[in-house]
Enzyme design. Sequence first.
Site, PDB file in Angstrom:
ATOM      1  N   LYS A   5      -9.428   8.900   1.736  1.00 47.35           N
ATOM      2  CA  LYS A   5     -10.017   7.725   1.605  1.00 47.35           C
ATOM      3  C   LYS A   5     -11.408   7.649   2.262  1.00 47.35           C
ATOM      4  O   LYS A   5     -12.130   6.609   1.947  1.00 47.35           O
ATOM      5  CB  LYS A   5      -9.109   6.687   2.557  1.00 47.35           C
ATOM      6  CG  LYS A   5      -7.662   6.414   2.002  1.00 47.35           C
ATOM      7  CD  LYS A   5      -6.893   5.262   2.832  1.00 47.35           C
ATOM      8  CE  LYS A   5      -5.744   5.131   2.356  1.00 47.35           C
ATOM      9  NZ  LYS A   5      -4.591   6.220   2.665  1.00 47.35           N
ATOM     10  N   CYS A  38       0.850  -1.057  -0.137  1.00 46.13           N
ATOM     11  CA  CYS A  38       0.034   0.069   0.030  1.00 46.13           C
ATOM     12  C   CYS A  38       0.767   1.279   0.079  1.00 46.13           C
ATOM     13  O   CYS A  38       0.433   2.315   0.145  1.00 46.13           O
ATOM     14  CB  CYS A  38      -0.896   0.035   1.081  1.00 46.13           C
ATOM     15  SG  CYS A  38      -1.923  -1.500   1.242  1.00 46.13           S
ATOM     16  N   GLU A  78      -0.943   6.824  13.403  1.00 48.12           N
ATOM     17  CA  GLU A  78      -0.486   7.795  12.506  1.00 48.12           C
ATOM     18  C   GLU A  78      -0.769   9.235  13.296  1.00 48.12           C
ATOM     19  O   GLU A  78       0.116   9.975  13.103  1.00 48.12           O
ATOM     20  CB  GLU A  78      -1.821   7.904  11.272  1.00 48.12           C
ATOM     21  CG  GLU A  78      -1.154   8.936  10.349  1.00 48.12           C
ATOM     22  CD  GLU A  78      -2.065   8.747   8.993  1.00 48.12           C
ATOM     23  OE1 GLU A  78      -2.800   7.767   8.922  1.00 48.12           O
ATOM     24  OE2 GLU A  78      -2.043   9.638   8.212  1.00 48.12           O
ATOM     25  N   PHE A  94       0.912  -3.136   4.429  1.00 47.72           N
ATOM     26  CA  PHE A  94       1.192  -4.544   4.479  1.00 47.72           C
ATOM     27  C   PHE A  94       2.760  -4.647   4.356  1.00 47.72           C
ATOM     28  O   PHE A  94       3.052  -4.176   3.108  1.00 47.72           O
ATOM     29  CB  PHE A  94       0.394  -5.566   4.025  1.00 47.72           C
ATOM     30  CG  PHE A  94      -1.036  -5.528   4.722  1.00 47.72           C
ATOM     31  CD1 PHE A  94      -1.308  -4.613   5.707  1.00 47.72           C
ATOM     32  CD2 PHE A  94      -1.849  -6.378   4.171  1.00 47.72           C
ATOM     33  CE1 PHE A  94      -2.468  -4.735   6.247  1.00 47.72           C
ATOM     34  CE2 PHE A  94      -3.029  -6.547   5.033  1.00 47.72           C
ATOM     35  CZ  PHE A  94      -3.610  -5.648   6.007  1.00 47.72           C
ATOM     36  N   HIS A 106      -9.845   2.807  -0.060  1.00 52.34           N
ATOM     37  CA  HIS A 106      -8.320   2.345  -0.143  1.00 52.34           C
ATOM     38  C   HIS A 106      -8.097   1.627  -1.106  1.00 52.34           C
ATOM     39  O   HIS A 106      -8.204   0.449  -1.313  1.00 52.34           O
ATOM     40  CB  HIS A 106      -7.953   1.735   1.228  1.00 52.34           C
ATOM     41  CG  HIS A 106      -6.578   1.681   1.338  1.00 52.34           C
ATOM     42  ND1 HIS A 106      -5.587   1.761   0.676  1.00 52.34           N
ATOM     43  CD2 HIS A 106      -5.791   1.123   2.654  1.00 52.34           C
ATOM     44  CE1 HIS A 106      -4.577   1.492   0.878  1.00 52.34           C
ATOM     45  NE2 HIS A 106      -4.452   1.056   2.491  1.00 52.34           N
ATOM     46  N   HIS A 132      -2.714   9.249   5.410  1.00 52.32           N
ATOM     47  CA  HIS A 132      -2.902   7.964   5.315  1.00 52.32           C
ATOM     48  C   HIS A 132      -4.320   7.372   5.550  1.00 52.32           C
ATOM     49  O   HIS A 132      -5.200   7.159   4.741  1.00 52.32           O
ATOM     50  CB  HIS A 132      -1.744   6.866   5.629  1.00 52.32           C
ATOM     51  CG  HIS A 132      -2.350   5.240   5.375  1.00 52.32           C
ATOM     52  ND1 HIS A 132      -2.069   5.010   4.067  1.00 52.32           N
ATOM     53  CD2 HIS A 132      -2.553   4.289   6.201  1.00 52.32           C
ATOM     54  CE1 HIS A 132      -2.339   3.573   4.114  1.00 52.32           C
ATOM     55  NE2 HIS A 132      -2.767   3.113   5.172  1.00 52.32           N
TER      56      HIS A 132
END
Lengths: 85, 431, 414
Positions: B341, B169, B320, B405, B346, B309
Site C-alpha cells: 500500500k 476492505c 497488525e 470497515f 488502499h 494489510h
Amino acid sequence: MSELTMDSLKAIMLRCSGVEEGVDLGGDIAGQEFRDLGYDSLAVLEMTSQIQREYQLEIPDEAIEELNSPGDVLRYVNDRLTPAA
Amino acid sequence: MSERRVVMTGMGVVAPGDPGREAFWDLVSSGRTATRTISLFDPAPFRSRIGAECVFDPERAGLSYQEIRRTDRAGQFALAATREAVADAGIDPGVSPHRIGVSVGNGVGNAISMEQEYRVVSDNGRAWLVDHRYATPHLYSYVMSSSLATEVAWASGAEGPATVISTGCCAGIDAVGYGFDLIQEGSADVVLAGAADAPIYPITVACFDTLRASSTSNDDPERACRPFDRRRNGLVLGEGSAVFVLEEYEHAVQRNARIYCEVIAYAARANGYHMTGLKEDGREMGEAIIAAMAQAKLNPDDLDYVNAHGSGTRQNDRHETAAYKRSLGEYAYRLPISSIKSMVGHSLGAIGSIEIGASALAIDRNVVPPTANYTEADPECDLDYVPLTAREQPVDTVLSVGSGFGGFQSAIVLASIRDTARGAHRRRVAA
Amino acid sequence: MSGDVTNRGRVRPVITGLGAIAPTGNDVAAHWASARNGKSALGVISRFDSSGYPVRVAGEVRDFIAADHVPSRLLRETDPMTHFALVATRQALNDAGVNLADYSDLDLAVITANSSGGVEFGQQELQKLYQEGPHAVGAYMSIAWFYAATTGQLSIRYGMRGPCGVIVSEQAGGLDALGQARRVLARGTRMVLAGGTDASLSPYGLVCQLANGLLADGDQPDRVYLPFDSGAHGYVPGEGGAMFTVEDLSMARARGVPRIHGELVGYAATVDPRPGSGSEPGLRRAIEVALRDAGVTPGQVDVVFADGAGVPARDRQEAAAINAVFGSRGVPVTVPKTMTGRLYAGGAPLDVVTALLAIRDGEIPPTVNIADPTYAAELDLVRDRPRPAPVRTVLVLARGFGGFNAAVVLTAVD
C-alpha cells in the site's frame, strides 16, 4: 458566533449520534469521558464535524485526540471563539 | 472424496501506475510509488488530496464502446484484468462453461458513477425528489455491485456460480476465498476470482477526510503512505483490480498449465465490537491468522513472507504488528513483512486481490517486495518491514492479510508447488 | 471432470429461527396471516411524493418505527436496510430460543445479502456534499452506505465473530447467503445468522431502479405486477426481507431447539450466458443441480416458489425451465411476491420464510391478481386462495438482474 453552551453541545450530540441506552445526558456530564457516555471515536468525529460547520472553526487532528469529555469540547471551542481583537 | 486442491493459473492486474501484471510487478518490486496529487477531480477543497490512480484508458485496454458505456471505472478495471487473466491462463476450450464460476470482491460498488449520476438527477444536490428523466439507462447496473460479476462472467464465458462478495476492505481476499471454496467443494473446476474498486472520487475522499484516516502529506504525495513508519499519518486511497484464474489442481496439471501457486488456506473473522476501530492487542487479526495457519497445517517458520494489510494508519499498523506477534510468536521478528500500500495505496475492496497478486508473484519470482517510504522505526512497530528495497530470496509460502470497515479480518495462505526443500518440509508437516 | 456433486461435508443445515420485516407484516406471524390469505400489501408509494415518477406502486414496509426497536445510537449510524435486518434478527433469535451466552463468539457468524446499499442514507450525504461541501459529510457515511453495513452491525450487536460474509447478486443473493451459511457450518461454525434485507424505496433508490426498464407502470395496485399473466408488463419494487438462524441438525437438537422449521437440503447457483450467445439460460440447470444436491427427484417436490419476474421474456424462461424439469402442470407453482413486490436481496429470504410456513401448516399460499394466466397449460399456478396440501419438500427459485440464478430445496424435518 455565540459561545457553545452545554445545552447546545448536548443537542448536537443527540442529533448526530443519539444516546446510549441507560445513559442520562440530563445530568452533569461535563467531566465524564465520551467513552463512558456511550460515544465512540466515530461519534466524537461526527460531533466535531458538526461543530466545525456550525461554529466555523477548524479542529485539527491533534486537538481531537485531547477532546475526551464534553467539558474539554466546551473549553476548546469557546477559547477559540473568543474574538481575537 | 479426497480434498480438491486449488491453484492459480492466470493473473490480470490493473493497479495504480501503468496497467498490466508486469507493470504492476515492476512498480512494487522496485519500491517506486504511484501515489500522487489526485487528478480524477479537483481535490482542492479536501483535507487529503492524494491518491494512487491507475493510468488507464479503457479503449487502449481493449474494451468495446458498449462495455465502456455500460460500466463504471471499477467494472472497466475488472474487464481489463479478466481479459489479461484469461489470456494468461489460456483456459482450455474443453472446459464446460457450466464448470466455470465467478467471484468478484468489491467494497463501494460503482461509486464514481453513482455519484456522477446523482449530481445530474439531483441537479447538483438541489433536489431531494431527483429527476428520473436525466438518468442513464445503466444506472441500475451501477447501484448494484453485482454487475461486476456479470461483466466478468460475460468476459470469461462463465456460466457456473457467480456473485459479488462485498465485505468492505476484506472483499479482495474474501472473494478469492469464495472461489477457493467453490473449487474445493466441487461446485466449479475453474473460477475467475478477484476484485475491483474505484473509490477515488469526492464522496469517498470526503468520508476518509471526516474520519481523519487519510494522509495529509499533500506536499509530498509520493512519500505520503508510510506503513509501519513512525511518521505515518494515514492511508492513501488507491484503485484498481486483480483477477485470477483459479483452477482445480489435477485439471491444471492435465492441461499442462503454468501454475503460479496453490491456495492452501483461507480464513475470515470479525471483530464484533466496532465498525472502524481496532484494539491495540491485535486479537482479531491474530485470530484470522491462527485459523488460516491451522487450516494450512503450517508452523510459523514455514512462512517465507507476509504481505501485510499495512494501511499506514496509526491504529492499523499497531494492531497488525501486535497480531503478528500473537499469532506467529517469536518468529514474527524474523519474518519479512511488507505493505505494498506504500506504493499502490488502499483500493478498498480491490486491494486484497491486488495484494494476493503481489504475493503470488513473490512466489513465482522469489522476490519479496518492499515497504516503500519506511525510514524511521516506530517502537510500537518493531518487526522486519523490508524497508525500501526488494529482497531476492526463496519464497515458497506467503501469508496475506486484510482488515476492513465492518470489523472484518481475513487471511489467506499461498504456497509454491515447486518441490524445493522448503516446500517438501511443509508437505511433511502437513502429512 | 468431477461432475456436479459437491463434497461439502456432512453438515445438515436446519433453519431454527425466522424473522421478517415485510410489506405484508412486521413479523413472521403478520406476514403469514396476509400471505396465506392472498392479501396484497402493494400500494401507492407514501414515503415521498411519487406523483412525478412513472412507477407509483410498491410494496412498502408500513407502520415500522425504527426508533421503537433500534437504540438511538445505532439508529443514527445506519440506513433503513440495516434497521430492518436488526429487527428481523431479534425476531429470529427469539424464535430459535437461542441463548448466545452459550456460544463462543467465534462459533457464530453473519452472512447477509444486499443489493442497493444504504441508498437513502447515501443520498442524504451526497446532498450535503454538493450543497455544503466536503466538510458537511458525516462520519457515519463510511459505515452506513456500503453493502457490508448490515453484516458488520449485526456482528457487533450480537457478538458474532466467526467467518462473516456479504453477498451481492441482486434477487438471487438471499439464496446465495443460505448457500454460504451452509459452507460456513461445514467448516465448523456452530450457528449462522443468514438472510437479507434491502430498502431502496427512497427517491434516488427508485430512480436507480427505474433505469432498468423492468418496473411496471400504472397506479392500480392490483393491476401492475402480474407474473405469468397475459398482462405482465414488469414488476413492482418492495422493501424489507428476512433473517434466519441456521445450525447443524444434531447441534440444534442437542441444545433442545424449540422447533425446526426445515432443512436446507439442496442449493445451486448459475449465471446466464452472455446475451445473444444463443445458449439456454441457467435457471433449469440451477434447479437440476439443486435437486441433485438435495438427493430429491422432481416428483418429490410439493411446490415451487417461483421467481416470478413479471417481465414477459423472463416469465417465459422461467416457465420453460420449470416445465422442462417437472413436466406440464407437474408441480404447484406460486409467487407470493405478487403481494409484496420484489424485495431484491430480501425477496428470496422472505420466500423461504413463506415456504417454511407452508410446510408447517400444509397450505400453499397463493399468487394474486392473475386474471389471465399465460402458461395455464404448463404451469399449475396456485391463484387467489391458499391451497391445502401436504407440503414436505419445497423448491425456492430466485433470479437476479444480470443473469444470476439460484435455487434452494427445503424439506420438513421429522
